[in-house]
Design a protein around this motif. Sequence first.
Motif, PDB file in Angstrom:
ATOM      1  N   THR A  60      68.841  12.424  48.718  1.00  0.00           N
ATOM      2  CA  THR A  60      69.691  12.758  47.586  1.00  0.00           C
ATOM      3  C   THR A  60      68.870  12.838  46.299  1.00  0.00           C
ATOM      4  O   THR A  60      67.688  12.486  46.264  1.00  0.00           O
ATOM      5  N   ASN A  61      69.525  13.268  45.238  1.00  0.00           N
ATOM      6  CA  ASN A  61      68.866  13.320  43.925  1.00  0.00           C
ATOM      7  C   ASN A  61      68.449  11.938  43.434  1.00  0.00           C
ATOM      8  O   ASN A  61      67.594  11.822  42.550  1.00  0.00           O
ATOM      9  N   LYS A  62      69.070  10.909  43.992  1.00  0.00           N
ATOM     10  CA  LYS A  62      68.716   9.537  43.627  1.00  0.00           C
ATOM     11  C   LYS A  62      67.704   8.941  44.597  1.00  0.00           C
ATOM     12  O   LYS A  62      67.489   7.735  44.620  1.00  0.00           O
ATOM     13  N   ASP A  63      67.093   9.818  45.419  1.00  0.00           N
ATOM     14  CA  ASP A  63      66.086   9.419  46.413  1.00  0.00           C
ATOM     15  C   ASP A  63      66.642   8.465  47.470  1.00  0.00           C
ATOM     16  O   ASP A  63      65.910   7.643  48.033  1.00  0.00           O
ATOM     17  N   GLU A  64      67.923   8.574  47.742  1.00  0.00           N
ATOM     18  CA  GLU A  64      68.532   7.827  48.838  1.00  0.00           C
ATOM     19  C   GLU A  64      68.483   8.685  50.102  1.00  0.00           C
ATOM     20  O   GLU A  64      68.738   9.886  50.054  1.00  0.00           O
ATOM     21  N   PHE A 109      78.006  23.470  56.742  1.00  0.00           N
ATOM     22  CA  PHE A 109      78.048  23.768  55.315  1.00  0.00           C
ATOM     23  C   PHE A 109      79.317  24.525  54.964  1.00  0.00           C
ATOM     24  O   PHE A 109      79.734  25.432  55.687  1.00  0.00           O
ATOM     25  N   THR A 110      79.945  24.138  53.869  1.00  0.00           N
ATOM     26  CA  THR A 110      80.921  24.999  53.220  1.00  0.00           C
ATOM     27  C   THR A 110      80.248  25.511  51.950  1.00  0.00           C
ATOM     28  O   THR A 110      79.072  25.258  51.721  1.00  0.00           O
ATOM     29  N   TYR A 122      78.767  18.745  55.409  1.00  0.00           N
ATOM     30  CA  TYR A 122      79.453  17.785  56.261  1.00  0.00           C
ATOM     31  C   TYR A 122      78.480  17.319  57.335  1.00  0.00           C
ATOM     32  O   TYR A 122      77.742  18.112  57.913  1.00  0.00           O
ATOM     33  N   TYR A 123      78.484  16.031  57.608  1.00  0.00           N
ATOM     34  CA  TYR A 123      77.598  15.473  58.615  1.00  0.00           C
ATOM     35  C   TYR A 123      78.345  14.388  59.379  1.00  0.00           C
ATOM     36  O   TYR A 123      79.406  13.907  58.963  1.00  0.00           O
ATOM     37  N   VAL A 124      77.779  13.983  60.520  1.00  0.00           N
ATOM     38  CA  VAL A 124      78.383  12.947  61.349  1.00  0.00           C
ATOM     39  C   VAL A 124      77.630  11.638  61.127  1.00  0.00           C
ATOM     40  O   VAL A 124      76.402  11.605  61.202  1.00  0.00           O
ATOM     41  N   ASP A 125      78.364  10.581  60.840  1.00  0.00           N
ATOM     42  CA  ASP A 125      77.720   9.285  60.613  1.00  0.00           C
ATOM     43  C   ASP A 125      77.556   8.524  61.937  1.00  0.00           C
ATOM     44  O   ASP A 125      77.910   9.042  63.012  1.00  0.00           O
ATOM     45  N   ARG A 172      81.066  13.810  53.981  1.00  0.00           N
ATOM     46  CA  ARG A 172      80.635  14.975  53.207  1.00  0.00           C
ATOM     47  C   ARG A 172      79.898  14.534  51.954  1.00  0.00           C
ATOM     48  O   ARG A 172      80.116  13.433  51.442  1.00  0.00           O
ATOM     49  N   ILE A 173      79.019  15.413  51.512  1.00  0.00           N
ATOM     50  CA  ILE A 173      78.294  15.194  50.269  1.00  0.00           C
ATOM     51  C   ILE A 173      78.172  16.537  49.565  1.00  0.00           C
ATOM     52  O   ILE A 173      77.951  17.567  50.204  1.00  0.00           O
ATOM     53  N   ALA A 174      78.344  16.539  48.259  1.00  0.00           N
ATOM     54  CA  ALA A 174      78.215  17.781  47.491  1.00  0.00           C
ATOM     55  C   ALA A 174      76.778  18.285  47.566  1.00  0.00           C
ATOM     56  O   ALA A 174      75.831  17.503  47.437  1.00  0.00           O
ATOM     57  N   GLN A 175      76.607  19.567  47.775  1.00  0.00           N
ATOM     58  CA  GLN A 175      75.260  20.126  47.893  1.00  0.00           C
ATOM     59  C   GLN A 175      74.432  19.880  46.638  1.00  0.00           C
ATOM     60  O   GLN A 175      73.223  19.685  46.718  1.00  0.00           O
TER      61      GLN A 175
END
Length: 205
Positions: free
Chosen positions: A27-31, A57-58, A63-66, A73-76
């Motif tokens: 992520t942008n927060k390096d997570e 992707f939408t 969207y991903y499976v945990d 989901r996570i915003a692109q």
Amino acid sequence: MKYFFSFFLFITFFYSMAQEIVGYTITNKDEKIDFYKNLQEKSKLAYNHVIAGDISFTGEYLYYVDKNNEFQRIAQKKIKELSHDSIRYLTLPINWSSKRVHEVIAENNSYLLTQYYFSGFYYFYVFDKSDMKYVENKIPHSYSKRKDQENFKRYIEPYFSDCPQLLDKIRYNIEHIVYEGYIGNRGVKEVENYLFRTISDFKCE
């Protein structure tokens, strides 16, 4: 005791399979977020898109499976980079105000060639690596052989003239693939990735 041990091995094997990591995003927060295999092949409908597979992707989300086999989901725009199925992705501009996840197709010392998928169509971009701003943007591809030939000469060859292997691979696709669309889940004709088929994260030497 033997049956109990066999059952224990089965449960251990199933659990290890359920925990199989098939990719990740930073992520942008390096997570780091891991993607897990969609063992039960779950699917659902979201924003007129069928969400299926391990990731989907939408236009705005990934969207991903945990690890519990549930869709998340996570915003692109919150993603920095992503790796899945040996494909490298980066989040880059699609216009002057928005960023989305792009698949990296190829790069040389100066330029980065990417593609972005939205609503049944593919678009390619060329970025100047010195500032990561696009020099060519939102060029639709793979819906017409003739148009791909024109766009290849106009928008790809000038930036990758030092990369004959890449150019040969793209030419081969244009000349040998039969362009056929398909009807997507919204009843609209969609396209396959003909132009860059079998080409991903190609490094020009």
